[in-house]
Design a protein around this motif. Structure first.
Motif, PDB file in Angstrom:
ATOM      1  N   ALA A   1       8.455   9.806  -8.989  1.00  0.00           N
ATOM      2  CA  ALA A   1       8.365  11.318  -9.193  1.00  0.00           C
ATOM      3  C   ALA A   1       8.146  12.118  -7.961  1.00  0.00           C
ATOM      4  O   ALA A   1       8.776  13.100  -7.838  1.00  0.00           O
ATOM      5  N   ILE A   2       7.569  11.764  -6.998  1.00  0.00           N
ATOM      6  CA  ILE A   2       7.471  12.318  -5.752  1.00  0.00           C
ATOM      7  C   ILE A   2       8.882  12.285  -5.042  1.00  0.00           C
ATOM      8  O   ILE A   2       9.257  13.224  -4.581  1.00  0.00           O
ATOM      9  N   VAL A   3       9.677  11.199  -5.020  1.00  0.00           N
ATOM     10  CA  VAL A   3      10.841  11.199  -4.416  1.00  0.00           C
ATOM     11  C   VAL A   3      11.850  12.079  -5.243  1.00  0.00           C
ATOM     12  O   VAL A   3      12.602  12.822  -4.484  1.00  0.00           O
ATOM     13  N   ALA A   4      11.805  12.300  -6.642  1.00  0.00           N
ATOM     14  CA  ALA A   4      12.569  13.015  -7.411  1.00  0.00           C
ATOM     15  C   ALA A   4      12.414  14.259  -6.877  1.00  0.00           C
ATOM     16  O   ALA A   4      13.345  15.187  -6.699  1.00  0.00           O
ATOM     17  N   LYS A   5      11.149  14.918  -6.895  1.00  0.00           N
ATOM     18  CA  LYS A   5      10.661  15.960  -6.638  1.00  0.00           C
ATOM     19  C   LYS A   5      11.209  16.465  -5.105  1.00  0.00           C
ATOM     20  O   LYS A   5      11.704  17.477  -4.955  1.00  0.00           O
ATOM     21  N   LEU A   6      11.229  15.613  -4.374  1.00  0.00           N
ATOM     22  CA  LEU A   6      11.310  15.877  -2.861  1.00  0.00           C
ATOM     23  C   LEU A   6      12.850  15.738  -2.719  1.00  0.00           C
ATOM     24  O   LEU A   6      13.393  16.668  -1.905  1.00  0.00           O
ATOM     25  N   THR A   7      13.541  14.788  -3.101  1.00  0.00           N
ATOM     26  CA  THR A   7      14.968  14.921  -2.711  1.00  0.00           C
ATOM     27  C   THR A   7      15.707  15.066  -3.947  1.00  0.00           C
ATOM     28  O   THR A   7      17.130  15.315  -3.786  1.00  0.00           O
ATOM     29  N   GLY A   8      15.428  15.216  -5.198  1.00  0.00           N
ATOM     30  CA  GLY A   8      15.980  15.413  -6.307  1.00  0.00           C
ATOM     31  C   GLY A   8      17.068  14.278  -6.650  1.00  0.00           C
ATOM     32  O   GLY A   8      17.814  14.109  -7.610  1.00  0.00           O
ATOM     33  N   ALA A   9      16.943  13.051  -6.156  1.00  0.00           N
ATOM     34  CA  ALA A   9      17.424  11.770  -6.338  1.00  0.00           C
ATOM     35  C   ALA A   9      16.858  11.060  -7.137  1.00  0.00           C
ATOM     36  O   ALA A   9      15.476  10.733  -7.148  1.00  0.00           O
ATOM     37  N   GLN A  10      17.566  10.386  -8.029  1.00  0.00           N
ATOM     38  CA  GLN A  10      16.866   9.498  -9.047  1.00  0.00           C
ATOM     39  C   GLN A  10      16.737   8.042  -8.241  1.00  0.00           C
ATOM     40  O   GLN A  10      17.845   7.575  -7.794  1.00  0.00           O
ATOM     41  N   VAL A  11      15.570   7.673  -8.405  1.00  0.00           N
ATOM     42  CA  VAL A  11      15.507   6.220  -7.646  1.00  0.00           C
ATOM     43  C   VAL A  11      15.098   5.068  -8.633  1.00  0.00           C
ATOM     44  O   VAL A  11      14.514   5.534  -9.644  1.00  0.00           O
ATOM     45  N   ASP A  12      15.828   4.148  -8.533  1.00  0.00           N
ATOM     46  CA  ASP A  12      15.516   2.797  -9.467  1.00  0.00           C
ATOM     47  C   ASP A  12      14.185   2.339  -9.090  1.00  0.00           C
ATOM     48  O   ASP A  12      13.669   2.298  -7.992  1.00  0.00           O
ATOM     49  N   GLY A  13      13.873   2.149 -10.226  1.00  0.00           N
ATOM     50  CA  GLY A  13      12.112   1.718 -10.427  1.00  0.00           C
ATOM     51  C   GLY A  13      12.129   0.517  -9.952  1.00  0.00           C
ATOM     52  O   GLY A  13      11.103   0.023  -9.063  1.00  0.00           O
ATOM     53  N   ALA A  14      12.853  -0.386 -10.004  1.00  0.00           N
ATOM     54  CA  ALA A  14      12.805  -1.837  -9.471  1.00  0.00           C
ATOM     55  C   ALA A  14      12.866  -1.814  -7.737  1.00  0.00           C
ATOM     56  O   ALA A  14      12.111  -2.503  -7.346  1.00  0.00           O
ATOM     57  N   LYS A  15      13.592  -1.036  -7.439  1.00  0.00           N
ATOM     58  CA  LYS A  15      13.714  -0.862  -6.094  1.00  0.00           C
ATOM     59  C   LYS A  15      12.382  -0.450  -5.442  1.00  0.00           C
ATOM     60  O   LYS A  15      11.804  -0.654  -4.391  1.00  0.00           O
ATOM     61  N   LEU A  16      11.772   0.498  -6.157  1.00  0.00           N
ATOM     62  CA  LEU A  16      10.559   1.270  -5.639  1.00  0.00           C
ATOM     63  C   LEU A  16       9.461   0.141  -5.855  1.00  0.00           C
ATOM     64  O   LEU A  16       8.801   0.157  -4.688  1.00  0.00           O
TER      65      LEU A  16
END
Lengths: 203, 254
Positions: free
Chosen positions: A178-193
């Motif tokens: 959620a923080i990454v999405a808010k900051l960058t607007g990019a969807q991050v893969d859960g597995a990667k995170l």
């Protein structure tokens, strides 16, 4: 002695006067009874004409008295005395017997008291031991139960902790996405995170 | 001293026999006299004490019964002590004798009464009767062994020649000494009391000398106490000697 004889002479004189005054009764008596050769007015205890009537009545009266004493009075008194003696003896014996009985009863009573006391003490001791045993059993079973409960609770706590730890990882991953999405607007893969998180925590 | 006052004190008058009922059987006079009356009273006194006072046969005796028991035990003790257990067969006789003489002596001490025992024939009658019992029972029990009474033990034969007559005389004089002792004591006592009583009367009738009248009166009082003692003592002595003589009949060897 002079007085006696002079008085005696006076009495003799008065006796001589008497028949004249005393009337026919005295004179008749003197006539009808044989007074022997004793002169009138001799010293009375030595006057032999007085002997027969006294002896006759003495024999009669003393004879009756002797019979009454020997047949009635003395056996009666003897009976009274012997009865009293036997009664007192019997009473003393009875008293002695009663005393012995009382002493025996007292001794028996004391013995009974002693045995009962001992019995009471053993009963008390046994009850104490029994209670102590029961209390011990109850305590050990309760302790065992509590120990099991504690162990179960500790196991549950450990499980909860483990589960909570895994949840924390998920929440952190989600929060990071959620923080990454808010900051960058990019969807991050859960597995990667989560792989990144695992890298970070292992550092 | 005028003849009237001289006639008044007569110390012999009290021994006079008064015939209350005159009678004669086969030439023997059996008149009921004042002596017979007082014998009857003495016997009645004994019967009252010994028969009526003991009629309740109480375990705890009353006054009368206690007195009867005391008299009984006193005489029984005396007989047993002097004549032994075998002498107890004479106990009723000795008891009757003692009680009769005692009561007769005591009744005689009341003023205006007659003293049965102040007549020699009465005491002599008793004494002869006692000696008759002694001789009869002595021979009945011991046979001719009774004659050992006159032979003292352990005395040389030569002395016995003198001693045996003395013993026989002493035995024969027993009824006299026994009877005269009681008779003379009672007679003398009663005469003395009457003489002193006469002194009181004489002094009272002698004008100013009347002031001295209390002196013989006091003497009578003292004498009366003595006579009371004599009355009891002589009854006792008479029965003690009776027991001693009876003991001779039972144990003549002693």
């Amino acid at each position: 002695m002079a007085i006696i004889s002079s008085a005696y002479a006076a009495q003799e004189a008065s006796q001589e006067i008497n028949p004249a005054e005393g009337g026919a009764e005295n004179a008749g008596a003197a006539g009808s009874l044989a007074h022997g050769g004793v002169q009138k007015g001799a010293f009375p205890p030595f006057d032999t004409s007085n002997f027969a009537p006294q002896l006759v009545w003495l024999v009669l009266i003393f004879g009756v008295l002797y019979l009454l004493m020997s047949r009635l009075a003395l056996p009666r008194v003897a009976t009274i005395l012997s009865t009293r003696e036997t009664t007192i003896g019997a009473d003393l014996d009875a008293a002695r017997e009663s005393q012995a009985k009382a002493q025996a009863a007292d001794a028996q009573n004391n013995a009974t008291l002693r045995t009962k006391k001992e019995e009471a003490q053993t009963i008390g001791r046994e009850a104490q031991q029994k209670i102590a045993a029961e209390v011990g059993a109850l305590r050990s079973s309760a302790e065992k139960k509590f120990a099991e409960e504690i162990a179960a609770a500790e196991a549950r706590i450990a499980a909860e902790k483990a589960r909570a730890m895994t949840s924390v990882e998920g929440i952190a991953t989600e929060a990071a996405a959620a923080i990454v999405a808010k900051l960058t607007g990019a969807q991050v893969d859960g597995a990667k995170l989560s792989a990144a998180y695992r890298d970070a925590t292992t550092h | 001293m005028n003849p009237e006052t001289a006639a008044k004190p007569n110390p012999i008058e009290q021994f006079e026999l008064v015939r209350l009922w005159e009678h004669e059987i086969n030439g023997v006079e059996v008149s009921f006299t004042n002596a017979s009356l007082y014998m009857l009273l003495a016997a009645l006194g004994v019967v009252l004490l010994m028969v009526f006072a003991t009629s309740r046969k109480a375990l705890t005796p009353g006054r009368g019964q206690a007195a009867a028991e005391m008299l009984y035990e006193f005489v029984a003790g005396m007989v047993r002590q002097i004549a032994g257990e075998e002498g107890m067969r004479f106990f009723p006789f000795v008891f009757s004798l003692f009680a009769f003489v005692l009561i007769a002596n005591l009744i005689g001490l009341f003023p205006y009464t007659f003293s049965v025992t102040s007549q020699i024939i009465v005491t002599f009658g008793f004494a002869v009767f006692v000696m008759a019992i002694v001789v009869a029972y002595g021979f009945y029990r011991n046979g001719f062994g009774f004659l050992k009474l006159f032979v003292p033990h352990g005395v040389p034969a030569l002395v016995l020649v003198v001693l045996i007559p003395i013993e026989i005389i002493s035995f024969l004089s027993r009824p006299i000494s026994l009877s005269v002792r009681l008779f003379a004591n009672m007679l003398a006592g009663h005469i003395t009391l009457a003489v002193f009583g006469g002194f009181v009367a004489l002094l009272l009738g002698a004008g100013a000398w009347a002031a001295l009248a209390p002196v013989p009166l006091l003497a009578i009082t003292a004498l009366y106490a003595l006579e009371l003692l004599v009355a009891c003592l002589q009854a006792f002595v008479f029965s003690v000697l009776t027991c001693v003589y009876l003991n001779d009949a039972i144990h003549p060897g002693h």
